[in-house]
Design a protein around this motif. Structure first.
Motif, PDB file in Angstrom:
ATOM      1  N   ARG A 153      -7.587  -3.342   5.593  1.00 29.00           N
ATOM      2  CA  ARG A 153      -6.653  -2.319   5.296  1.00 29.00           C
ATOM      3  C   ARG A 153      -6.144  -2.690   3.731  1.00 29.00           C
ATOM      4  O   ARG A 153      -6.123  -2.061   3.060  1.00 29.00           O
ATOM      5  CB  ARG A 153      -5.196  -2.080   5.961  1.00 29.00           C
ATOM      6  N   LYS A 154      -5.869  -3.981   3.842  1.00 28.05           N
ATOM      7  CA  LYS A 154      -5.362  -4.578   2.456  1.00 28.05           C
ATOM      8  C   LYS A 154      -6.416  -4.438   1.280  1.00 28.05           C
ATOM      9  O   LYS A 154      -6.341  -4.369   0.281  1.00 28.05           O
ATOM     10  CB  LYS A 154      -4.983  -5.966   2.654  1.00 28.05           C
ATOM     11  N   ASP A 155      -7.657  -4.623   1.902  1.00 26.41           N
ATOM     12  CA  ASP A 155      -8.974  -4.460   0.718  1.00 26.41           C
ATOM     13  C   ASP A 155      -9.035  -2.998   0.183  1.00 26.41           C
ATOM     14  O   ASP A 155      -9.197  -3.009  -0.602  1.00 26.41           O
ATOM     15  CB  ASP A 155     -10.138  -4.973   1.569  1.00 26.41           C
ATOM     16  N   ALA A 156      -8.794  -2.126   1.254  1.00 24.21           N
ATOM     17  CA  ALA A 156      -8.964  -0.854   0.723  1.00 24.21           C
ATOM     18  C   ALA A 156      -7.667  -0.564  -0.015  1.00 24.21           C
ATOM     19  O   ALA A 156      -7.846   0.434  -0.989  1.00 24.21           O
ATOM     20  CB  ALA A 156      -8.845   0.156   2.091  1.00 24.21           C
ATOM     21  N   ARG A 162      -6.023  -0.838  -7.864  1.00 18.39           N
ATOM     22  CA  ARG A 162      -7.010  -0.971  -8.692  1.00 18.39           C
ATOM     23  C   ARG A 162      -7.284   0.087  -9.536  1.00 18.39           C
ATOM     24  O   ARG A 162      -7.277   0.053 -10.811  1.00 18.39           O
ATOM     25  CB  ARG A 162      -8.115  -2.229  -8.355  1.00 18.39           C
ATOM     26  N   ARG A 163      -7.945   0.989  -8.794  1.00 14.58           N
ATOM     27  CA  ARG A 163      -8.434   2.324  -9.465  1.00 14.58           C
ATOM     28  C   ARG A 163      -7.147   2.855 -10.119  1.00 14.58           C
ATOM     29  O   ARG A 163      -7.431   3.395 -11.369  1.00 14.58           O
ATOM     30  CB  ARG A 163      -8.975   3.073  -8.424  1.00 14.58           C
ATOM     31  N   ARG A 164      -5.847   3.036  -9.503  1.00 14.31           N
ATOM     32  CA  ARG A 164      -4.943   3.469 -10.078  1.00 14.31           C
ATOM     33  C   ARG A 164      -4.313   2.893 -11.238  1.00 14.31           C
ATOM     34  O   ARG A 164      -3.900   3.345 -12.244  1.00 14.31           O
ATOM     35  CB  ARG A 164      -3.707   3.959  -9.271  1.00 14.31           C
ATOM     36  N   MET A 165      -4.298   1.642 -11.255  1.00 13.23           N
ATOM     37  CA  MET A 165      -4.099   0.610 -12.139  1.00 13.23           C
ATOM     38  C   MET A 165      -4.859   0.838 -13.296  1.00 13.23           C
ATOM     39  O   MET A 165      -4.034   0.858 -14.751  1.00 13.23           O
ATOM     40  CB  MET A 165      -3.953  -0.606 -11.748  1.00 13.23           C
ATOM     41  N   ILE A 166      -6.143   0.873 -13.500  1.00 12.57           N
ATOM     42  CA  ILE A 166      -7.085   1.146 -14.470  1.00 12.57           C
ATOM     43  C   ILE A 166      -6.881   2.422 -15.163  1.00 12.57           C
ATOM     44  O   ILE A 166      -6.833   2.569 -16.511  1.00 12.57           O
ATOM     45  CB  ILE A 166      -8.458   1.079 -14.091  1.00 12.57           C
ATOM     46  N   ILE A 167      -6.716   3.702 -14.472  1.00 13.40           N
ATOM     47  CA  ILE A 167      -6.241   4.774 -14.867  1.00 13.40           C
ATOM     48  C   ILE A 167      -5.009   4.711 -15.705  1.00 13.40           C
ATOM     49  O   ILE A 167      -4.998   5.318 -16.783  1.00 13.40           O
ATOM     50  CB  ILE A 167      -6.292   5.887 -13.659  1.00 13.40           C
ATOM     51  N   ALA A 168      -3.847   4.037 -15.028  1.00 15.89           N
ATOM     52  CA  ALA A 168      -2.579   4.315 -15.926  1.00 15.89           C
ATOM     53  C   ALA A 168      -2.734   3.364 -17.040  1.00 15.89           C
ATOM     54  O   ALA A 168      -2.208   3.622 -18.243  1.00 15.89           O
ATOM     55  CB  ALA A 168      -1.648   3.523 -15.148  1.00 15.89           C
ATOM     56  N   ALA A 169      -3.430   2.184 -17.051  1.00 13.99           N
ATOM     57  CA  ALA A 169      -3.891   1.389 -18.308  1.00 13.99           C
ATOM     58  C   ALA A 169      -4.440   2.189 -19.311  1.00 13.99           C
ATOM     59  O   ALA A 169      -4.140   1.973 -20.743  1.00 13.99           O
ATOM     60  CB  ALA A 169      -4.671   0.072 -17.877  1.00 13.99           C
ATOM     61  N   VAL A 170      -5.450   2.922 -18.835  1.00 10.90           N
ATOM     62  CA  VAL A 170      -6.231   3.598 -19.906  1.00 10.90           C
ATOM     63  C   VAL A 170      -5.595   4.853 -20.635  1.00 10.90           C
ATOM     64  O   VAL A 170      -5.480   4.998 -21.713  1.00 10.90           O
ATOM     65  CB  VAL A 170      -7.379   4.258 -19.565  1.00 10.90           C
ATOM     66  N   ALA A 287      -1.644  -7.084  -2.527  1.00 16.19           N
ATOM     67  CA  ALA A 287      -2.487  -6.545  -1.677  1.00 16.19           C
ATOM     68  C   ALA A 287      -3.660  -7.690  -1.326  1.00 16.19           C
ATOM     69  O   ALA A 287      -4.007  -7.797  -0.367  1.00 16.19           O
ATOM     70  CB  ALA A 287      -3.133  -5.331  -1.797  1.00 16.19           C
ATOM     71  N   ARG A 288      -4.232  -7.921  -2.413  1.00 14.49           N
ATOM     72  CA  ARG A 288      -5.386  -8.927  -2.200  1.00 14.49           C
ATOM     73  C   ARG A 288      -4.900 -10.302  -1.686  1.00 14.49           C
ATOM     74  O   ARG A 288      -5.424 -10.732  -0.902  1.00 14.49           O
ATOM     75  CB  ARG A 288      -6.087  -9.311  -3.342  1.00 14.49           C
TER      76      ARG A 288
END
Length: 821
Positions: A153-156, A162-170, A287-288
């Motif tokens: 669950r933590k990996d997912a 990470r996906r949301r963080m990348i979108i927010a960073a962009v 989470a990781r």
């Protein structure tokens, strides 16, 4: 409780009518109880009155007839900080019949103990969900499914974050470059103003920031605002308030600047967007790290193969491990891992049991030998009949013990929980006070300064690190202990063990191997050593005495043929006599030799053997002295190093044994043990522990036998040798899976290191908030004009949680004393 109600409780321990009477009188004597009816047949008590079930359960326990309890483990979603833990616990404890709740933020679980039948799983789920933390029943802990599920669950979760963080960073990068670049490089600010214009730049920032908050940052509002409306704000509420305030003020400055004074027409879009990016980054790392805290259990679960070759009705087929039943025949090929526990029925092989016992040398397994699931077969083939499957196997029980310890609440956690339960509301109040002070006393632009200070206080003060400080260290510490073969059956033993000042040790089976061996042999002139030993072993063949067994094993190890014996006679307290190959053989004490008229002139003095704790056995053949054999229970190879290490740790080492004083003192002198109590019965061991505790302080006792159970229970911390009896293991707080006493040093080392790690985490978490909240509020502004940016506050807050988790993960690098390297 004020309303009269009828409650039915299950009662254990009743065996007769007098028990019923005692239970009934105890309940009736409780203020608020109007009627109590006890039924022996159904083993229940029906109580009418205004007393709650938990108090009634206490009354029954004090009377010696405790109510039956059950435990349910819930998986709790959406917990982000220590205040969340307190709210989940409060909601569950409010249910009638719930006696205790232990919520673990790192594992995202809640272990709920309640009076059997008083609460349903659905009620528990509903209570946690109602306060904003969706709950489900955790997967069965058998074999560590709950922990492996957490890791998955933590990996997912980390992937999604990470996906949301990348979108927010962009989306945030153009805002950051536009706004912060203009502050750092005036020429860049001038270029924007003369090209697209500041109003256009602000509108672009508004669009991008709105996308950040509505898309990757949406979860902060979806969780934080409902919590705020329920008057139970959490970390998400702080982030939602802070980013919404920065975004709202900036939106007004962009589209309705006339509502603000000229000097206050500035925007903080970059602060709102960067806060989301940094907090998502921190949560990704968090989470990781959480997924790695259960690595020890994941390794243990990995020892269990998925399938096994099972013989039924003469046919061998590959079956899933879950389908194996007690009594099945399991075929194991060379190099395969054993699936479950059993008894060998055919074949012979050497089995590597190091992953269970910590012993590096493979063990010879033949017909009749016990085998353990998770161990690795050597080059031979085995067939064994299963004796324990599923949750009953040794491996599953080990995993369960580790999981229980990892979800435990240490006494030190109570203080943290009491503080953090009110921490978030206090932070919101402090932020409001900060804004008010800036609006009243602050310099221009007053509103802008008040906003920056208030938002910074909201963001920087989040108690995430406080909530993670204790459970992450417990999870990693107990997991590392399990890797070293040390299992904490009770979580609070992890805290108690670090404070012991005395380690008391049983002798037989703990300091020593628990099986006498032939250690010395001195033969008279004119007698062949092998013949003397063979005749002595033959004469002892009918004796069940441990010394006789040692003599027989000594002869067998030398490959001697042991002839048959006749006319065996046991002479109580002295020895034995028998006829072997026509020779009259005597074996026993020197008193036996003298009584039988044996000339002892040539016999050596046995005082030296006795001083070393070796029991002398004289042998005479046909009336002549033939040899002196020394038998002793040898000290385990790791014992001297373990005792020395315990003393180096500043501990007093004592021996408490039922063995004779001479032998005990000899072993103690050899090992450097400080205090010896010998020739004591089991209750005498408890009295000895009390004396040592009074003289030196908290005490740990290490033992392995049934007679050690009272002492294991009486000690501040009881440590059982895992090779000992089930009674001792069930009574102990800590189980040492190997018979190596050096594991005691590992247990102490893990306990001390984990508690030191927890104190470091708590110091950082509390110290961080104490130091940065005033800075965020602006106390430095009158001195040097420093006002903490909300974006920097978000970065500092994320860094705090990551620091705590990283510090806890350092415990994975602890070295094992019992198994170096």
């Amino acid at each position: 409780m004020s309303d009269t109600q009828a409650i039915t409780l299950p009662v254990t321990g009743m065996s007769c009518a007098s028990c019923v009477g005692r239970v009934q009188r105890a309940l009736a004597a409780e203020p608020g109880v109007t009627n109590a009816e006890v039924n022996l047949a159904t083993e229940t008590a029906r109580i009418t009155g205004s007393v709650g079930p938990v108090r009634l359960a206490d009354v029954l326990a004090q009377a010696g007839y405790p109510t039956r309890t059950a435990t349910t483990v819930l998986t709790i979603a959406d917990m982000s900080c220590a205040s969340c833990v307190g709210r989940v616990e409060g909601a569950l404890l409010a249910l009638p019949g719930v006696t205790s709740v232990s919520v673990n933020l790192a594992a995202e679980t809640a272990q709920v103990q309640y009076i059997d039948g008083a609460v349903t799983d659905a009620a528990l789920i509903a209570a946690a969900t109602a306060v904003g933390y969706p709950a489900t029943i955790a997967q069965g802990a058998q074999g560590g499914d709950a922990t492996t599920a957490l890791a998955a669950r933590k990996d997912a979760e980390a992937t999604d974050l990470r996906r949301r963080m990348i979108i927010a960073a962009v989306l945030t990068l153009p805002i950051f470059v536009t706004e912060m670049g203009g502050h750092v490089f005036p020429a860049w600010h001038h270029l924007i103003a003369t090209s697209i214009g500041m109003q256009t730049a602000w509108i672009m920032q508004f669009v991008l920031t709105t996308l950040v908050l509505a898309w990757p940052g949406r979860s902060f509002f979806a969780k934080g605002i409902p919590a705020l409306l329920r008057a139970v704000p959490d970390m998400n509420s702080l982030v939602a308030l802070g980013t919404a305030a920065a975004w709202g003020y900036s939106t007004v400055a962009t589209f309705a600047p006339g509502l603000l004074p000229p000097q206050g027409r500035v925007v903080y879009f970059e602060a709102a967007a960067v806060i989301v990016v940094l907090i998502l980054l921190g949560r990704t790392l968090e989470a990781r790290a959480k997924g790695r805290t259960g690595a020890a259990i994941a390794r243990l679960v990995g020892l269990r193969p998925a399938t096994a070759q099972v013989e039924r009705n003469g046919q061998v087929a590959s079956l899933d491990v879950a389908q194996i039943a007690v009594g099945d025949l399991v075929h194991v090929h060379p190099g395969e891992r054993l699936a479950v526990d059993g008894i060998v029925t055919a074949g012979a092989s050497w089995v590597d049991e190091s992953m269970i016992t910590g012993e590096p040398v493979p063990v010879d397994k033949r017909e009749g030998a016990a085998v353990t699931g998770g161990t690795v077969n050597g080059t031979g083939a085995l067939v064994f009949r299963t004796t324990r499957v599923g949750a009953d196997t040794v491996l599953a029980r080990i995993v369960q013990m580790v999981e229980d310890a990892q979800s435990a609440r240490l006494p030190i956690q109570g203080l943290v929980d009491r503080i953090t339960l009110w921490f978030v509301p206090a932070v919101i109040a402090l932020a409001a006070l900060t804004i008010a002070v800036w609006l009243i006393l602050g310099p221009a632009p007053t509103v802008a300064h008040a906003l920056v200070a208030g938002v910074s206080v909201l963001i920087v003060a989040c108690p995430c690190a406080m909530g993670l400080a204790t459970p992450t260290s417990i999870m990693v510490g107990t997991g590392r202990a399990a890797d070293a073969g040390v299992l904490f059956r009770r979580g609070d033993a992890l805290q108690t063990l670090q404070g012991v000042r005395v380690v008391a040790l049983d002798k037989t089976g703990t300091l020593t191997a628990g099986r006498p061996e032939l250690t010395d042999a001195i033969y008279a002139d004119g007698f062949h050593p092998d013949r003397v030993l063979a005749l002595a072993a033959a004469a002892e063949s009918a004796s069940e005495h441990p010394v006789a067994s040692a003599i027989r094993r000594g002869a067998a190890q030398k490959g001697l043929d042991i002839p048959p014996a006749t006319d065996f006679v046991s002479i109580t307290g002295l020895g034995i006599a028998a006829t072997v190959e026509g020779c009259k053989v005597l074996a026993g004490a020197d008193r036996l030799m003298r009584r039988e008229g044996v000339d002892m002139t040539a016999a050596p003095n046995a005082a030296g053997l006795a001083a070393r704790g070796v029991s002398p056995l004289y042998v005479a053949i046909d009336g002549r002295f033939a040899g002196l054999l020394g038998v002793a229970d040898p000290v385990k190879p790791g014992t001297p190093a373990a005792v020395a290490a315990l003393r180096d740790m500043g501990l007093t080492v004592a021996m408490i044994t039922g063995d004779n004083a001479v032998t005990a003192r000899a072993i103690a002198d050899t090992l450097g043990i400080d205090d010896v109590v010998a020739e004591v019965m089991p209750d005498g061991k408890v009295a000895a522990l009390d004396r040592l505790r009074t003289a030196h302080g908290p005490i740990a006792f290490v033992g392995d036998g049934i007679n050690d159970a009272p002492a294991l229970a009486s000690a501040d911390v009881g440590l059982a040798i895992g090779t000992g009896t089930d009674v001792a293991i069930e009574t102990a707080d800590v189980v040492l899976m190997s018979g190596d006493l050096r594991a005691v040093v590992d247990a102490l080392h893990v306990s001390r290191a984990t508690m030191r790690n927890i104190r470091q985490n708590l110091f950082w978490a509390f110290g961080y908030n104490v130091a940065l909240i005033p800075v965020a509020a602006g106390v430095l502004y009158p001195l040097n004009g420093t006002l903490l940016s909300p974006a920097l506050a978000a970065g500092a807050m994320a860094l705090s949680s990551v620091f705590v988790l990283t510090n806890a993960l350092r415990l994975r690098g602890l070295k094992s004393f019992a198994t170096p390297g």
